[in-house]
Design a protein around this motif. Structure first.
Motif, mmCIF file in Angstrom:
data_model
loop_
_atom_site.group_PDB
_atom_site.id
_atom_site.type_symbol
_atom_site.label_atom_id
_atom_site.label_comp_id
_atom_site.label_asym_id
_atom_site.label_seq_id
_atom_site.Cartn_x
_atom_site.Cartn_y
_atom_site.Cartn_z
ATOM 1 N N MET A 151 -10.960 9.406 14.718
ATOM 2 C CA MET A 151 -11.409 10.362 13.695
ATOM 3 C C MET A 151 -12.739 9.908 13.093
ATOM 4 O O MET A 151 -13.620 10.723 12.834
ATOM 5 N N TYR A 152 -12.890 8.617 12.874
ATOM 6 C CA TYR A 152 -14.127 8.066 12.327
ATOM 7 C C TYR A 152 -15.294 8.298 13.297
ATOM 8 O O TYR A 152 -16.374 8.721 12.896
ATOM 9 N N ALA A 153 -15.059 8.061 14.572
ATOM 10 C CA ALA A 153 -16.105 8.265 15.580
ATOM 11 C C ALA A 153 -16.523 9.739 15.629
ATOM 12 O O ALA A 153 -17.711 10.049 15.716
ATOM 13 N N ARG A 154 -15.562 10.650 15.561
ATOM 14 C CA ARG A 154 -15.893 12.082 15.556
ATOM 15 C C ARG A 154 -16.685 12.456 14.313
ATOM 16 O O ARG A 154 -17.626 13.247 14.373
ATOM 17 N N ASP A 155 -16.291 11.911 13.166
ATOM 18 C CA ASP A 155 -16.987 12.194 11.913
ATOM 19 C C ASP A 155 -18.428 11.695 11.967
ATOM 20 O O ASP A 155 -19.355 12.407 11.568
ATOM 21 N N ILE A 156 -18.628 10.499 12.496
ATOM 22 C CA ILE A 156 -19.983 9.944 12.626
ATOM 23 C C ILE A 156 -20.817 10.815 13.569
ATOM 24 O O ILE A 156 -21.988 11.095 13.300
#
Length: 183
Positions: free
Chosen positions: A44-49
């Motif tokens: 989720m963090y990678a997608r948000d970034i």
């Protein structure tokens, strides 16, 4: 899914050193949940970034900033006021102008390529790799391809425009930098 189904099916042992997790150790089934949760949060963090980077690049482009990597042949990129801007390079921009001039005077792509070869001008990729504009005497010079010359002649960047996207999903931003040729 990978930890519980795919890796065991393929006979893969998964070890996460920092999480003290080893898929071969069946006594640590509660650790599997922790590793799965961490993987979910990381994804989720990678997608948000990725969304934030895309949004940032879009904003910079809308403000007339160059968001590409290597600047087009004939230009150099410099940061001005927090955005990367394109500026004409003295020698290579003159070469681009000459290519346009020759084409508009009736020369075909093969004749332009021959002129570039006779002048010992290195191809754009070689120039970006080495910084050399002209091939030193005694060294082998690769000819410019007609495709490269065609790309230069059809690229809107030389008319002072930045282009974002490909095919039917293309957006053009005009008057973002110095034009090398007039449209």
């Amino acid at each position: 899914n990978y930890l519980e189904r795919i890796f065991p099916f393929m006979g893969v042992r998964f070890i996460a050193v920092t999480d003290h997790f080893d898929s071969a150790d069946r006594s640590g089934q509660s650790e599997t949940l922790g590793v799965n949760l961490k993987n979910l949060v990381n994804e989720m963090y990678a997608r948000d970034i990725a969304v934030k980077v895309k949004s940032s690049r879009q904003t910079k482009w809308e403000q007339g900033g160059f968001t590409g990597g290597v600047p087009p042949y004939g230009y150099r990129a410099e940061c001005v006021g927090g955005k990367k801007c394109l500026f004409a390079e003295e020698t290579t921009s003159d070469i681009v102008k000459k290519i346009y001039e020759m084409f508009l005077s009736g020369k075909n792509l093969k004749q332009i390529a021959l002129w570039l070869y006779e002048e010992r001008i290195v191809r754009p990729a070689e120039y970006h790799r080495t910084g050399q504009i002209y091939c030193p005497a005694g060294e082998a010079l690769q000819e410019w391809s007609r495709g490269t010359i065609r790309m230069l002649l059809t690229n809107p960047v030389y008319m002072g425009c930045l282009v974002r996207g490909r095919g039917g999903d293309r957006t053009v931003r005009e008057h973002t930098h110095e034009a090398l040729v007039s449209g």
